[in-house]
Design an enzyme around this catalytic site. Structure first.
Site, PDB file in Angstrom:
ATOM      1  N   THR A 174      66.244  60.733  10.275  1.00 46.66           N
ATOM      2  CA  THR A 174      66.518  59.347   9.819  1.00 46.66           C
ATOM      3  C   THR A 174      67.884  58.845   9.623  1.00 46.66           C
ATOM      4  OG1 THR A 174      64.351  59.475   8.789  1.00 46.66           O
ATOM      5  CG2 THR A 174      65.642  57.639   7.964  1.00 46.66           C
ATOM      6  N   GLY A 192      61.850  67.344  13.957  1.00 44.41           N
ATOM      7  CA  GLY A 192      62.540  68.528  13.271  1.00 44.41           C
ATOM      8  C   GLY A 192      61.595  68.578  11.831  1.00 44.41           C
ATOM      9  N   LEU A 193      62.066  69.522  11.116  1.00 39.26           N
ATOM     10  CA  LEU A 193      61.496  69.522   9.808  1.00 39.26           C
ATOM     11  C   LEU A 193      61.815  68.253   9.048  1.00 39.26           C
ATOM     12  CD1 LEU A 193      62.416  73.306   8.995  1.00 39.26           C
ATOM     13  CD2 LEU A 193      60.006  72.494   9.581  1.00 39.26           C
ATOM     14  N   GLY A 204      63.402  66.652   5.864  1.00 37.70           N
ATOM     15  CA  GLY A 204      64.400  66.932   5.441  1.00 37.70           C
ATOM     16  C   GLY A 204      66.032  67.218   6.300  1.00 37.70           C
ATOM     17  N   ALA A 205      65.574  67.520   7.786  1.00 35.57           N
ATOM     18  CA  ALA A 205      66.527  68.227   8.573  1.00 35.57           C
ATOM     19  C   ALA A 205      67.599  66.909   8.941  1.00 35.57           C
ATOM     20  CB  ALA A 205      65.906  68.252   9.705  1.00 35.57           C
ATOM     21  N   GLY A 206      67.205  65.516   8.611  1.00 34.21           N
ATOM     22  CA  GLY A 206      68.220  64.682   8.682  1.00 34.21           C
ATOM     23  C   GLY A 206      67.895  63.671   9.982  1.00 34.21           C
ATOM     24  N   SER A 260      56.839  65.293  13.948  1.00 37.17           N
ATOM     25  CA  SER A 260      56.002  65.441  15.140  1.00 37.17           C
ATOM     26  C   SER A 260      56.107  66.774  15.372  1.00 37.17           C
ATOM     27  CB  SER A 260      56.605  64.658  16.231  1.00 37.17           C
ATOM     28  OG  SER A 260      58.103  64.446  16.399  1.00 37.17           O
TER      29      SER A 260
END
Lengths: 454, 200
Positions: free
Chosen positions: B19, B12-13, B15-17, B86
């Site tokens: 981690t 995902g982009l 800052g998408a969450g 990725s």
């Protein structure tokens, strides 16, 4: 506007609004009438001061008036036919096999899950029926019946702090049977550790909702209610002293509040003296409705064919319906309705020394509403004060006394909010969750049973 | 029962969450006694892939390296979690093929929301041109076409998304189910405590 312009415009500063917060102290099993008494006689000076500028009300709770059911009503705002917790034990579908309902059995969203959807953080300590701890936006330490602190803690990173604070999940009730001194000491010890943990998380964590629940009150009441009632009892002062400590904690929390924080208190049921314990399964057996496969059955798992009704703790009666249970013996429809009426009538006639034991027998549709009606007990009993209903299966008598001196009451729980006017004269425990949502400016889901009190 | 290794691959982009979710899921997996290793994109670039840039070729190399380590871990019974952007579908599919036991989680979040969050301050830099190649702004992000789990961090709380992932892992047999909350020993303990209070 291109994507880059749009992205740039997102960074503009916004006016900061001070966020509303709610703090709730839960006192398991503490009656309204007891708090009134302790406010008046000086046992709880901090509470008396707070109550002078608050609404302290007597509150009804759901039936059955047990902690698992009641606290789930508290934290969902819904009735048992919506949240699915009818007691501390229940039967697996289409069987007589017992299981212990837990946080994973709760079918309605918890208050803190709803708040989480709005980005609001909750800290929840020792609320019964929250074990195992499920992930939430915030921190949670499960209450009764939690067995493993690791599984009772979310997030797991909180565990080392709890170990350091020597947090304990529950007092050891076994001690009450050995020595009252040891039992009291244990209750004080658990409370002290809980107090430290509550204040630590209050100060260290970020939250919009903070719930700290004391369950030692309930344990004290079960085993030592006689010490409260009898002023000459050797443990009378020990009982009062515990409430002085609880009052100390209330003061410590209240002193920390700012003007944006609403303060609330509540219990999940009240308490009164036991005159007799009453065994519903004995009555059902004695009247030919219930048969067991052994002389001294350990639980309803030992039900024998031909059984027409059985009870589960504390006041739930189930009709052994065809199609619902493997050995169902009662046809749905007229036979079912007739049997319910017959049992209700029989129960209403039970007396002890000329006094009626049972106040009311409800049909399930009178007290429950929701998608889980099928799971609900078919009849539910509300006893008169003094008569503690039990679901024991191995008793050879209708009534007796055991070690317990206090029993739960349904109509004498308490609710406090630090404002003078609230909407309901006598709130219901299901009203608390929507009240908290309203205080925090959140849209109340349309399917909650309770109503906002402010 | 011995643990079956697998790779949980977040994509995902920035800052998408990814981690955040990886850590919530990790906590629950540890609670259920799984052996776990997280390969976080930001951390990997400071060691395993140190020196690699953000050209297509370098990015492919970075993902292949992460994929290779996940493969090694997975085949040795570890739950490997990758949390890296990725962005390219082809490399993700290549890694999937290599590992086999591969669960792809697409952490969807609209670009505007990620940019508004801008937790690492990277979107601001990308927009000012300080970072010339940045996924979603100046470099493509190729959405997974058939991920095992799709979560939307702009609409769900991290906890809700984590529940979805855990449920899928249970369904796929990678995570022991927890319907049985109490072990036999604990059940006896519950009975004892309920008995002490007269409830059983």
């Amino acid at each position: 506007m291109g994507i880059l312009d749009r992205l740039r415009s997102l960074g503009k500063p916004q006016t900061e609004v001070k966020e509303k917060k709610v703090v709730l102290i839960g006192l398991d099993g503490t009656p309204y009438t007891l708090l009134k008494q302790f406010c008046a006689d000086g046992t709880m000076p901090n509470l008396a001061k707070i109550a002078a500028n608050s609404s302290l009300r007597q509150m009804d709770v759901s039936i059955p008036e047990v902690s698992s059911t009641s606290w789930t009503c508290f934290y969902t705002g819904m009735n048992p036919a919506q949240h699915g917790i009818f007691g501390f034990l229940d039967l697996q579908p289409n069987s007589y096999k017992i299981y212990f309902p837990n946080s994973k059995s709760v079918k309605a969203p918890a208050l803190w899950d709803v708040l989480g959807n709005y980005g609001k953080r909750s800290v929840v300590i020792n609320v019964p029926e929250t074990y195992p701890a499920k992930p939430l936006n915030g921190a949670l330490i499960s209450g009764f019946v939690a067995t493993d602190l690791k599984k009772a803690t979310y997030p797991p990173e909180l565990l080392p702090t709890l170990m350091e604070l020597e947090y304990r999940l529950d007092p050891d009730a076994q001690k009450a049977r050995e020595s009252k001194d040891a039992f009291l000491a244990d209750i004080y010890d658990v409370f002290e550790k809980r107090r430290k943990t509550i204040l630590h998380l209050f100060d260290q964590e970020k939250w919009s909702l903070f719930i700290g629940t004391i369950t030692e009150t309930d344990r004290l009441h079960h085993f030592m209610w006689d010490a409260l009632v009898d002023k000459n009892h050797p443990y009378h002062n020990g009982f009062l002293d515990f409430y002085r400590r609880v009052d100390g904690l209330i003061g410590e929390v209240y002193d920390r509040l700012d003007s944006n924080t609403t303060f609330m208190m509540c219990s999940d049921h009240g308490f009164t003296s036991i005159e007799q314990q009453v065994y519903l399964n004995y009555w059902l057996k004695d009247n030919g409705y219930l048969k067991f496969t052994s002389e001294s059955p350990k639980s309803v798992e030992e039900i024998a064919p031909g059984t027409r009704a059985f009870a589960m703790d504390p006041t739930r009666i189930y009709i052994n319906l065809k199609g619902k249970y493997p050995q169902g013996a009662v046809e749905p429809g007229e036979e079912y309705e007739h049997l319910r009426r017959e049992i209700a009538e029989g129960l209403r006639a039970i007396t002890y020394q000329g006094k009626p034991v049972i106040k009311k027998v409800f049909m399930k549709e009178e007290v429950f509403r929701g998608p889980l009606m099928q799971q609900a007990p078919d009849l539910i009993v509300l006893s008169n004060y003094g008569f503690d209903m039990k679901g024991s299966t191995n008793k050879q008598t209708l009534m007796d006394r055991e070690i317990f001196t206090g029993m739960h009451t349904q109509d004498d729980a308490h609710f406090l909010i630090n404002r003078k006017d609230i909407n309901e004269k006598k709130p219901h425990i299901c009203d608390i969750a929507p009240t908290i949502m309203k205080e925090l400016g959140i849209v109340i889901p349309s399917d909650v049973t309770g109503v906002a009190l402010t | 029962m011995s643990q079956k290794g697998f790779t949980l691959w977040f994509t995902g982009l920035s800052g998408a969450g990814k981690t955040t979710l990886a850590h919530i899921v990790e906590a629950e997996m540890r609670r259920r006694n799984l052996k776990i290793e997280i390969l976080d994109g930001d951390v990997v670039r400071t060691n395993l892939s140190k020196g690699l840039g953000f050209s297509k070729e370098d990015r492919d190399t970075n993902i292949r390296r992460i994929g290779f380590v996940c493969h090694l871990l997975s085949r040795n019974g570890v739950a490997a979690i990758s949390a890296a952007i990725s962005p390219y579908r082809e490399i993700r599919d290549e890694v999937r093929k290599m590992i086999g036991d591969f669960v792809e989680v697409y952490v969807h979040c609209p670009l505007e929301v990620c940019a508004k969050r801008d937790v690492k301050g990277l979107y601001a830099k990308a927009m000012s041109g300080e970072i010339p190649v940045f996924t979603g702004v100046s470099d493509p992000y190729e959405e997974p076409l058939n991920p095992e789990v799709l979560v939307d961090s702009s609409k769900e709380t991290p906890e809700e998304s984590a529940q979805k992932i855990l449920k899928k892992l249970e369904e796929l047999g990678y995570l022991p189910k927890t319907d049985e909350v109490y072990s036999e020993e604990e059940e006896e303990e519950v009975k004892r405590r309920l008995e002490e209070l007269g409830y059983f």
